[in-house]
Design a protein around this motif. Structure first.
Motif, PDB file in Angstrom:
ATOM      1  N   ILE A  26       0.846  -1.187   0.000  1.00 53.24           N
ATOM      2  CA  ILE A  26       0.000   0.000   0.000  1.00 53.24           C
ATOM      3  C   ILE A  26       0.877   1.231   0.000  1.00 53.24           C
ATOM      4  O   ILE A  26       1.859   1.296   0.742  1.00 53.24           O
ATOM      5  CB  ILE A  26      -0.935   0.014   1.219  1.00 53.24           C
ATOM      6  CG1 ILE A  26      -1.975  -1.073   1.017  1.00 53.24           C
ATOM      7  CG2 ILE A  26      -1.649   1.346   1.356  1.00 53.24           C
ATOM      8  CD1 ILE A  26      -2.395  -1.743   2.200  1.00 53.24           C
ATOM      9  N   GLN A  27       0.521   2.193  -0.863  1.00 53.03           N
ATOM     10  CA  GLN A  27       1.243   3.448  -0.893  1.00 53.03           C
ATOM     11  C   GLN A  27       0.201   4.562  -0.880  1.00 53.03           C
ATOM     12  O   GLN A  27      -0.681   4.605  -1.734  1.00 53.03           O
ATOM     13  CB  GLN A  27       2.105   3.527  -2.152  1.00 53.03           C
ATOM     14  CG  GLN A  27       2.895   4.801  -2.239  1.00 53.03           C
ATOM     15  CD  GLN A  27       3.749   4.847  -3.507  1.00 53.03           C
ATOM     16  OE1 GLN A  27       3.743   3.919  -4.319  1.00 53.03           O
ATOM     17  NE2 GLN A  27       4.469   5.927  -3.676  1.00 53.03           N
ATOM     18  N   ALA A  36      -6.432  12.902  -2.260  1.00 51.04           N
ATOM     19  CA  ALA A  36      -5.465  11.846  -1.925  1.00 51.04           C
ATOM     20  C   ALA A  36      -6.099  10.482  -2.176  1.00 51.04           C
ATOM     21  O   ALA A  36      -7.318  10.334  -2.190  1.00 51.04           O
ATOM     22  CB  ALA A  36      -5.051  11.965  -0.466  1.00 51.04           C
ATOM     23  N   TYR A  37      -5.255   9.476  -2.380  1.00 54.19           N
ATOM     24  CA  TYR A  37      -5.743   8.110  -2.589  1.00 54.19           C
ATOM     25  C   TYR A  37      -4.702   7.111  -2.108  1.00 54.19           C
ATOM     26  O   TYR A  37      -3.565   7.473  -1.844  1.00 54.19           O
ATOM     27  CB  TYR A  37      -6.095   7.865  -4.071  1.00 54.19           C
ATOM     28  CG  TYR A  37      -4.942   8.041  -5.033  1.00 54.19           C
ATOM     29  CD1 TYR A  37      -4.087   6.975  -5.313  1.00 54.19           C
ATOM     30  CD2 TYR A  37      -4.706   9.251  -5.666  1.00 54.19           C
ATOM     31  CE1 TYR A  37      -3.032   7.127  -6.189  1.00 54.19           C
ATOM     32  CE2 TYR A  37      -3.650   9.416  -6.540  1.00 54.19           C
ATOM     33  CZ  TYR A  37      -2.820   8.350  -6.805  1.00 54.19           C
ATOM     34  OH  TYR A  37      -1.760   8.498  -7.672  1.00 54.19           O
ATOM     35  N   ALA A  38      -5.135   5.877  -1.989  1.00 53.73           N
ATOM     36  CA  ALA A  38      -4.230   4.785  -1.621  1.00 53.73           C
ATOM     37  C   ALA A  38      -4.021   3.916  -2.854  1.00 53.73           C
ATOM     38  O   ALA A  38      -4.987   3.439  -3.452  1.00 53.73           O
ATOM     39  CB  ALA A  38      -4.828   3.958  -0.491  1.00 53.73           C
ATOM     40  N   GLN A  39      -2.768   3.746  -3.257  1.00 54.89           N
ATOM     41  CA  GLN A  39      -2.420   2.857  -4.369  1.00 54.89           C
ATOM     42  C   GLN A  39      -2.170   1.492  -3.750  1.00 54.89           C
ATOM     43  O   GLN A  39      -1.239   1.326  -2.958  1.00 54.89           O
ATOM     44  CB  GLN A  39      -1.160   3.364  -5.080  1.00 54.89           C
ATOM     45  CG  GLN A  39      -0.729   2.522  -6.256  1.00 54.89           C
ATOM     46  CD  GLN A  39      -1.612   2.712  -7.475  1.00 54.89           C
ATOM     47  OE1 GLN A  39      -2.131   3.777  -7.717  1.00 54.89           O
ATOM     48  NE2 GLN A  39      -1.797   1.650  -8.220  1.00 54.89           N
ATOM     49  N   VAL A  40      -3.022   0.506  -4.064  1.00 54.02           N
ATOM     50  CA  VAL A  40      -2.975  -0.791  -3.394  1.00 54.02           C
ATOM     51  C   VAL A  40      -2.667  -1.901  -4.396  1.00 54.02           C
ATOM     52  O   VAL A  40      -3.328  -2.009  -5.430  1.00 54.02           O
ATOM     53  CB  VAL A  40      -4.327  -1.091  -2.686  1.00 54.02           C
ATOM     54  CG1 VAL A  40      -4.264  -2.409  -1.936  1.00 54.02           C
ATOM     55  CG2 VAL A  40      -4.706   0.036  -1.749  1.00 54.02           C
ATOM     56  N   ASN A  52      -3.418  -3.803  -9.474  1.00 52.61           N
ATOM     57  CA  ASN A  52      -3.141  -2.532  -8.806  1.00 52.61           C
ATOM     58  C   ASN A  52      -4.394  -1.679  -8.896  1.00 52.61           C
ATOM     59  O   ASN A  52      -4.935  -1.485  -9.985  1.00 52.61           O
ATOM     60  CB  ASN A  52      -1.966  -1.808  -9.462  1.00 52.61           C
ATOM     61  CG  ASN A  52      -0.640  -2.319  -8.965  1.00 52.61           C
ATOM     62  OD1 ASN A  52      -0.424  -2.401  -7.765  1.00 52.61           O
ATOM     63  ND2 ASN A  52       0.244  -2.686  -9.878  1.00 52.61           N
ATOM     64  N   GLU A  53      -4.849  -1.190  -7.769  1.00 57.35           N
ATOM     65  CA  GLU A  53      -6.067  -0.383  -7.718  1.00 57.35           C
ATOM     66  C   GLU A  53      -5.818   0.876  -6.913  1.00 57.35           C
ATOM     67  O   GLU A  53      -5.004   0.883  -6.002  1.00 57.35           O
ATOM     68  CB  GLU A  53      -7.208  -1.165  -7.042  1.00 57.35           C
ATOM     69  CG  GLU A  53      -7.862  -2.205  -7.907  1.00 57.35           C
ATOM     70  CD  GLU A  53      -8.764  -1.640  -8.990  1.00 57.35           C
ATOM     71  OE1 GLU A  53      -9.272  -0.521  -8.862  1.00 57.35           O
ATOM     72  OE2 GLU A  53      -8.946  -2.344  -9.987  1.00 57.35           O
TER      73      GLU A  53
END
Length: 187
Positions: A26-27, A36-40, A52-53
């Protein structure tokens, strides 16, 4: 249980696009423009595919709780592995390729943990370390120092591992099942 997209943590299992996915990496990203978002990075628990979502904090995802139960490995029948529930003594069959290359370390009577979702097995966890016998190991070459590199050895189950120079054929050693590495000589 619903959680926000930015609350996903590594190891969480979520229901996404009709499948069960485990969060691997998770980034959290805060771009200069936009929310903002979480790159998972997700891994499918059933077929192993990766995805990758991006999840925004406003999105919600369904977090899945897996039931972990203790089973005992009984035997292999064709391409199926037979396990027995330690509480109910009920037997289940799981495809051998589901366990993968670690199947070689299964021993009759070994206790494993099976992760289940709605009564369906989706993962098998072996003990962290198992004791196996070395079937073949190259002989020690005189003059090699104790700090020299490891040598290849073949275990009784056919798996190849690297062992220290002092280990010889017929000895029992402890192997880490997660990375197939030598731990120590068995007692």
């Amino acid at each position: 249980m619903k959680i926000n997209g930015n609350e996903i943590r590594p190891g969480n299992v979520i229901e996404h696009k009709g499948g069960l996915w485990a969060a691997v990496k998770i980034q959290h990203v805060k771009p200069g423009k936009g929310p903002a978002y979480a790159q998972v990075e997700l891994k499918n628990l059933l077929d192993g595919t990766k995805l990758n979502e991006r999840f925004r904090s406003s999105e919600t995802v369904e977090r899945v709780r897996l039931e972990q139960r203790d089973f005992q490995y009984l035997y292999e029948e064709g391409d199926m592995l037979v396990f027995m529930d330690m509480e109910t003594f009920e037997q289940i069959e799981i495809p051998a390729d589901f366990v993968g290359e670690r199947k070689a370390f299964l021993q009759e009577g070994m206790q494993v943990t099976v992760e289940m979702h709605e009564g369906r097995p989706i993962g098998v966890t072996l003990p962290d370390q198992v004791t196996v016998e070395v079937a073949e190991a190259e002989p020690v070459v005189k003059g090699q120092t104790a700090s020299s590199s490891y040598k290849p050895a073949v275990l009784e189950n056919g798996v190849r591992v690297m062992v220290p120079p002092f280990v010889s054929s017929g000895e029992k050693i402890v192997v880490d099942t997660s990375d197939l590495s030598y731990v120590r000589r068995a007692d």
